[in-house]
Design a protein around this motif. Structure first.
Motif, PDB file in Angstrom:
ATOM      1  N   PHE A  75     -10.443  -1.218   0.733  1.00 35.89           N
ATOM      2  CA  PHE A  75      -9.818  -0.293   1.755  1.00 35.89           C
ATOM      3  C   PHE A  75     -10.015   1.420   1.208  1.00 35.89           C
ATOM      4  O   PHE A  75      -9.140   2.027   1.034  1.00 35.89           O
ATOM      5  CB  PHE A  75      -8.441  -0.783   1.640  1.00 35.89           C
ATOM      6  CG  PHE A  75      -7.590  -1.044   2.922  1.00 35.89           C
ATOM      7  CD1 PHE A  75      -8.506  -1.130   4.131  1.00 35.89           C
ATOM      8  CD2 PHE A  75      -6.270  -1.179   3.032  1.00 35.89           C
ATOM      9  CE1 PHE A  75      -7.835  -1.843   5.107  1.00 35.89           C
ATOM     10  CE2 PHE A  75      -5.749  -1.727   4.135  1.00 35.89           C
ATOM     11  CZ  PHE A  75      -6.684  -1.839   5.364  1.00 35.89           C
ATOM     12  N   PRO A  82      -4.949   2.477   7.324  1.00 33.61           N
ATOM     13  CA  PRO A  82      -3.460   2.467   7.062  1.00 33.61           C
ATOM     14  C   PRO A  82      -3.318   3.308   5.855  1.00 33.61           C
ATOM     15  O   PRO A  82      -4.029   3.578   5.183  1.00 33.61           O
ATOM     16  CB  PRO A  82      -3.368   0.822   6.750  1.00 33.61           C
ATOM     17  CG  PRO A  82      -4.794   0.650   6.349  1.00 33.61           C
ATOM     18  CD  PRO A  82      -5.716   1.512   7.139  1.00 33.61           C
ATOM     19  N   ILE A 105       1.792 -12.124  -0.099  1.00 35.86           N
ATOM     20  CA  ILE A 105       1.184 -11.305  -1.380  1.00 35.86           C
ATOM     21  C   ILE A 105       2.204 -11.649  -2.504  1.00 35.86           C
ATOM     22  O   ILE A 105       1.889 -11.642  -3.563  1.00 35.86           O
ATOM     23  CB  ILE A 105       1.102  -9.929  -0.850  1.00 35.86           C
ATOM     24  CG1 ILE A 105       0.030  -9.893  -0.098  1.00 35.86           C
ATOM     25  CG2 ILE A 105       1.230  -9.073  -2.246  1.00 35.86           C
ATOM     26  CD1 ILE A 105      -0.250  -8.392   0.139  1.00 35.86           C
ATOM     27  N   PHE A 106       3.566 -11.572  -2.337  1.00 33.54           N
ATOM     28  CA  PHE A 106       4.569 -11.983  -3.216  1.00 33.54           C
ATOM     29  C   PHE A 106       5.234 -13.236  -3.687  1.00 33.54           C
ATOM     30  O   PHE A 106       5.972 -13.301  -4.294  1.00 33.54           O
ATOM     31  CB  PHE A 106       5.723 -10.679  -3.143  1.00 33.54           C
ATOM     32  CG  PHE A 106       5.119  -9.390  -3.096  1.00 33.54           C
ATOM     33  CD1 PHE A 106       4.331  -8.759  -4.176  1.00 33.54           C
ATOM     34  CD2 PHE A 106       5.451  -8.436  -1.992  1.00 33.54           C
ATOM     35  CE1 PHE A 106       4.124  -7.343  -4.208  1.00 33.54           C
ATOM     36  CE2 PHE A 106       4.697  -7.028  -1.762  1.00 33.54           C
ATOM     37  CZ  PHE A 106       4.293  -6.753  -2.984  1.00 33.54           C
ATOM     38  N   LYS A 143      -2.657  -5.393  -6.226  1.00 31.89           N
ATOM     39  CA  LYS A 143      -2.458  -6.297  -4.982  1.00 31.89           C
ATOM     40  C   LYS A 143      -2.930  -5.538  -3.693  1.00 31.89           C
ATOM     41  O   LYS A 143      -2.321  -4.508  -3.588  1.00 31.89           O
ATOM     42  CB  LYS A 143      -1.172  -6.934  -4.739  1.00 31.89           C
ATOM     43  CG  LYS A 143      -0.766  -7.906  -5.583  1.00 31.89           C
ATOM     44  CD  LYS A 143       0.705  -8.390  -5.576  1.00 31.89           C
ATOM     45  CE  LYS A 143       1.134  -9.601  -6.436  1.00 31.89           C
ATOM     46  NZ  LYS A 143       0.794 -10.712  -6.265  1.00 31.89           N
ATOM     47  N   TYR A 145       5.608  -2.513   8.105  1.00 34.77           N
ATOM     48  CA  TYR A 145       6.093  -3.604   7.276  1.00 34.77           C
ATOM     49  C   TYR A 145       7.482  -3.563   7.371  1.00 34.77           C
ATOM     50  O   TYR A 145       8.047  -4.473   7.339  1.00 34.77           O
ATOM     51  CB  TYR A 145       5.758  -3.093   5.734  1.00 34.77           C
ATOM     52  CG  TYR A 145       4.118  -3.305   5.341  1.00 34.77           C
ATOM     53  CD1 TYR A 145       3.510  -4.553   5.839  1.00 34.77           C
ATOM     54  CD2 TYR A 145       3.445  -2.174   5.073  1.00 34.77           C
ATOM     55  CE1 TYR A 145       2.138  -4.818   5.539  1.00 34.77           C
ATOM     56  CE2 TYR A 145       2.019  -2.364   4.851  1.00 34.77           C
ATOM     57  CZ  TYR A 145       1.472  -3.625   5.120  1.00 34.77           C
ATOM     58  OH  TYR A 145       0.362  -3.799   4.989  1.00 34.77           O
ATOM     59  N   ILE A 194      -1.153   2.472   3.536  1.00 35.20           N
ATOM     60  CA  ILE A 194      -0.794   1.573   2.133  1.00 35.20           C
ATOM     61  C   ILE A 194      -2.149   0.905   1.749  1.00 35.20           C
ATOM     62  O   ILE A 194      -2.314  -0.197   2.739  1.00 35.20           O
ATOM     63  CB  ILE A 194       0.456   0.719   2.268  1.00 35.20           C
ATOM     64  CG1 ILE A 194       1.361   1.858   2.142  1.00 35.20           C
ATOM     65  CG2 ILE A 194       0.530  -0.213   1.036  1.00 35.20           C
ATOM     66  CD1 ILE A 194       2.999   1.302   2.474  1.00 35.20           C
ATOM     67  N   ALA A 195      -2.756   1.075   0.921  1.00 37.38           N
ATOM     68  CA  ALA A 195      -3.974   0.199   0.399  1.00 37.38           C
ATOM     69  C   ALA A 195      -3.380  -0.728  -0.585  1.00 37.38           C
ATOM     70  O   ALA A 195      -4.170  -1.922  -0.722  1.00 37.38           O
ATOM     71  CB  ALA A 195      -5.069   1.244  -0.027  1.00 37.38           C
ATOM     72  N   GLN A 196      -2.620  -0.450  -1.409  1.00 32.88           N
ATOM     73  CA  GLN A 196      -2.215  -1.431  -2.630  1.00 32.88           C
ATOM     74  C   GLN A 196      -1.042  -1.381  -2.850  1.00 32.88           C
ATOM     75  O   GLN A 196      -0.007  -0.560  -2.405  1.00 32.88           O
ATOM     76  CB  GLN A 196      -2.952  -0.829  -3.936  1.00 32.88           C
ATOM     77  CG  GLN A 196      -4.488  -0.785  -3.874  1.00 32.88           C
ATOM     78  CD  GLN A 196      -4.880   0.114  -5.116  1.00 32.88           C
ATOM     79  OE1 GLN A 196      -4.134   0.431  -5.886  1.00 32.88           O
ATOM     80  NE2 GLN A 196      -6.315   0.192  -5.201  1.00 32.88           N
ATOM     81  N   PHE A 197      -0.391  -2.588  -3.302  1.00 30.53           N
ATOM     82  CA  PHE A 197       1.115  -2.850  -3.527  1.00 30.53           C
ATOM     83  C   PHE A 197       1.384  -3.029  -5.100  1.00 30.53           C
ATOM     84  O   PHE A 197       0.466  -3.408  -5.986  1.00 30.53           O
ATOM     85  CB  PHE A 197       1.417  -4.231  -3.039  1.00 30.53           C
ATOM     86  CG  PHE A 197       1.435  -4.281  -1.520  1.00 30.53           C
ATOM     87  CD1 PHE A 197       2.733  -3.261  -0.891  1.00 30.53           C
ATOM     88  CD2 PHE A 197       0.637  -4.610  -0.811  1.00 30.53           C
ATOM     89  CE1 PHE A 197       2.684  -3.457   0.473  1.00 30.53           C
ATOM     90  CE2 PHE A 197       0.662  -4.854   0.549  1.00 30.53           C
ATOM     91  CZ  PHE A 197       1.609  -4.174   1.104  1.00 30.53           C
TER      92      PHE A 197
END
Lengths: 386, 200
Positions: A72, B7, B81-82, A379, B52, B9-12
């Protein structure tokens, strides 16, 4: 300044084993971290610095390409190694660079993710088995082990025919196989392949080698296309029965499902299949339909009843927990509001696998802890990078 | 107009995990609570534009207030993911915010033991199966019938307090009838929880 072929050749010969590992186990791309694990196991490098200097030498001589893994648009600390044309040519033993294709520049992460999953399987599951047998871990022992398992792990998409020929020609299996069905599927795979190649050739002829051409059509005029039954079929989508009939090993490979092992216990085939959920996107319905199709496909191939073990491999424990929860949740009939056991068995029976057959299928959910081991615990919102 | 393809948001990160778990467990969460998870204002904005979470506007007395809840994509992401399956079914903002208040009043390490309504239901059904295994068929049948008739109902949440005892938590609004409250109490007795209610 370009590097002379003589230089490249000498470097290639020096580090032949690295190149072979990347070419065969990783389908020409591999993470540096995993290659180092191989190097350690096989005793190719004493420590990381000697390993790294070797890799840098290969990179400087334009045999390998070192890139950072991006998801990404965000770069990560991971380094991936891609074979360049000379490296591929060296392994394949081709004389000039026209006769090999380079690794296509891709916008997706699919290739590297598949490579990560496959090598995780080899490093975590296969290598301990080899060590248990007391053998030394080398390129050849790993390859032999995979051969003995009738594994498709090293095959890429559109290579199912190698697996089929292997099954077909194995003399010890002839009395167990349903030869006519295997032959029929082999013929079908070859037909599709031929058609594809024809389409590609026609496309390249009409655009003087510049275009790709249409992949599936082999007719000369659009009117023929209309008459052609297969085109119409493809447009309206396949029905359930057709999907079940058309399912071959090729479909499995395209779904990133691989035969990990076929064992024969008292003339009964025990097939272990691994499904790699590489993008962490697949829902349980698609998974289970593939499992049902797979089971019915193997039933066609083998005479005796078989036992199918399926391992659904997710990216980390959360993803695998999520899929497991989905599979085990109670299924409620949409119309009658009736509770009908778990979702897993409901979907299976919906796809023509009855309760008796379901006892012969065992589904397990595992993970290779890839987020923590290979992605620095990050993540990503979307691994597809599109 | 040029549309943004990428987007936001790429990472959490861990702070996103905290926010997502709060949203998945309480339904509606206020801006203050999200900030308490460590999210910056910009991040909250980005979460909304990526779809989200969504902003919910509600009226409380004479004031118009805002809070946030998960969208369908958000719930999917949370479980993918979580690993937060069985998210709480968001109800009215005022009701859910009382739950969120309780959730954030707990210390961080105890929040992991929080159970949502559907998780309680699963646990209850499991207990019924256990009863059957022990041979108490009559008792299990009785409870099952009670559940089907609505004589047993699940409380909004279950949490563990500092002393280590499990407590059922229920937010009572003025629309609750007497029978409903009794149904909740019945479950609390069966499952041997302590009971804690808030009236709003």
């Amino acid at each position: 300044m370009s590097i002379s072929n003589a230089n490249k050749q000498s470097v290639c010969e020096k580090y032949r084993s690295y190149l072979e590992i990347i070419y065969h186990f990783g389908n020409k791309v591999m993470l540096m971290k995993q290659l180092y694990q191989y190097a350690e196991l096989m005793g190719l490098a004493k420590n990381f610095s000697t390993f790294y200097s070797g890799i840098i030498e290969l990179v400087h001589n334009e045999v390998l390409k070192k890139e950072t893994f991006t998801a990404f648009g965000k770069k990560t600390q991971l380094q991936m190694l891609t074979l360049r044309k000379y490296g591929i040519r060296f392994i394949e033993g081709k004389q000039d660079s026209y006769s090999v294709a380079s690794v296509p520049r891709s916008n997706g992460n699919e290739r590297i993710l598949v490579s990560i999953f496959k090598n995780c399987y080899i490093l975590k599951k296969l290598v301990p088995r080899i060590q248990k047998e007391g053998k030394k871990v080398t390129f050849d022992t790993i390859k032999n082990m995979l051969e003995r398992d009738y594994s498709t792990i090293l095959l890429n998409k559109n290579q199912a025919i190698f697996f089929m020929t292997k099954l077909r020609n194995d003399t010890t299996l002839q009395h167990l196989l349903n030869v006519s069905n295997v032959d029929y599927d082999m013929r079908r795979i070859q037909e599709i392949k031929q058609k594809l190649a024809e389409g590609l050739r026609k496309g390249s002829e009409s655009t003087e080698g510049k275009g790709k051409g249409r992949l599936y059509s082999s007719s000369t005029s659009p009117i023929d296309d209309l008459k052609n039954e297969t085109v119409i079929q493809a447009e309206r989508g396949l029905t359930k029965a057709e999907k079940l009939d058309n399912y071959t090993v090729e479909t499995m490979l395209a779904f990133n499902a691989h035969v990990a092992q076929i064992k024969f216990i008292q003339n009964r085939a025990n097939v272990t299949v691994l499904i790699f959920d590489i993008h962490n996107k697949t829902n349980i319905y698609r998974m289970v339909t593939h499992i049902a199709c797979m089971y019915l496909m193997f039933r066609r191939y083998f005479k005796e009843d078989l036992f199918l073990r399926v391992g659904i491999v997710s990216i980390d424990e959360f993803a695998s927990k999520n899929l497991k929860a989905q599979a085990e949740s109670t299924f409620i009939d949409f119309i009658s509001k009736e509770r009908k056991g778990t979702r897993l068995s409901a979907i299976l029976s919906d796809w023509g696998v009855d309760a008796l057959m379901q006892e012969r299928i065992e589904v397990q959910f595992t993970d290779y802890n890839i987020t923590n081991d290979f992605m620095d615990g990050i993540k990503h919102a979307n691994l597809m990078r599109r | 107009m040029a549309r943004r393809k990428k987007p936001y948001i790429a990472q959490f990160f861990n702070r996103d995990r905290l926010a997502f778990s709060a949203l998945a467990r309480a339904g509606h969460v206020s801006h203050k609570h999200l900030q308490a998870c460590g999210l910056a204002d910009r991040r909250i904005k980005n979460l909304i534009s990526d779809g989200y979470i969504e902003k919910v506007v509600y009226k409380r007395g004479n004031h118009i207030k805002e809070c946030y809840k998960l969208t369908k994509i958000g719930r999917k992401t949370a479980s993918c993911i979580f690993g937060l399956s069985q998210a709480y079914h968001a109800q009215s903002p005022a009701h859910d915010l009382a739950i969120a208040e309780k959730y954030f009043s707990l210390p961080v390490e105890l929040r992991e033991y929080w159970k949502t309504e559907s998780q309680i239901r699963d646990q209850f059904l499991e207990q019924l199966n256990d009863l059957r295994d022990q041979g108490k068929e009559a008792e299990a049948k009785l409870y099952e019938d009670m559940l089907n008739k609505g004589l047993i109902s699940m409380p909004d949440a279950v949490y563990v307090n500092k002393e280590g005892s499990t407590i059922a938590f229920e937010v009572i609004t003025n629309s609750y009838g007497e029978a409903e409250l009794q149904a909740k109490e019945a479950l609390v007795q069966i499952m041997n929880y302590k009971y804690d209610t808030t009236r709003i």
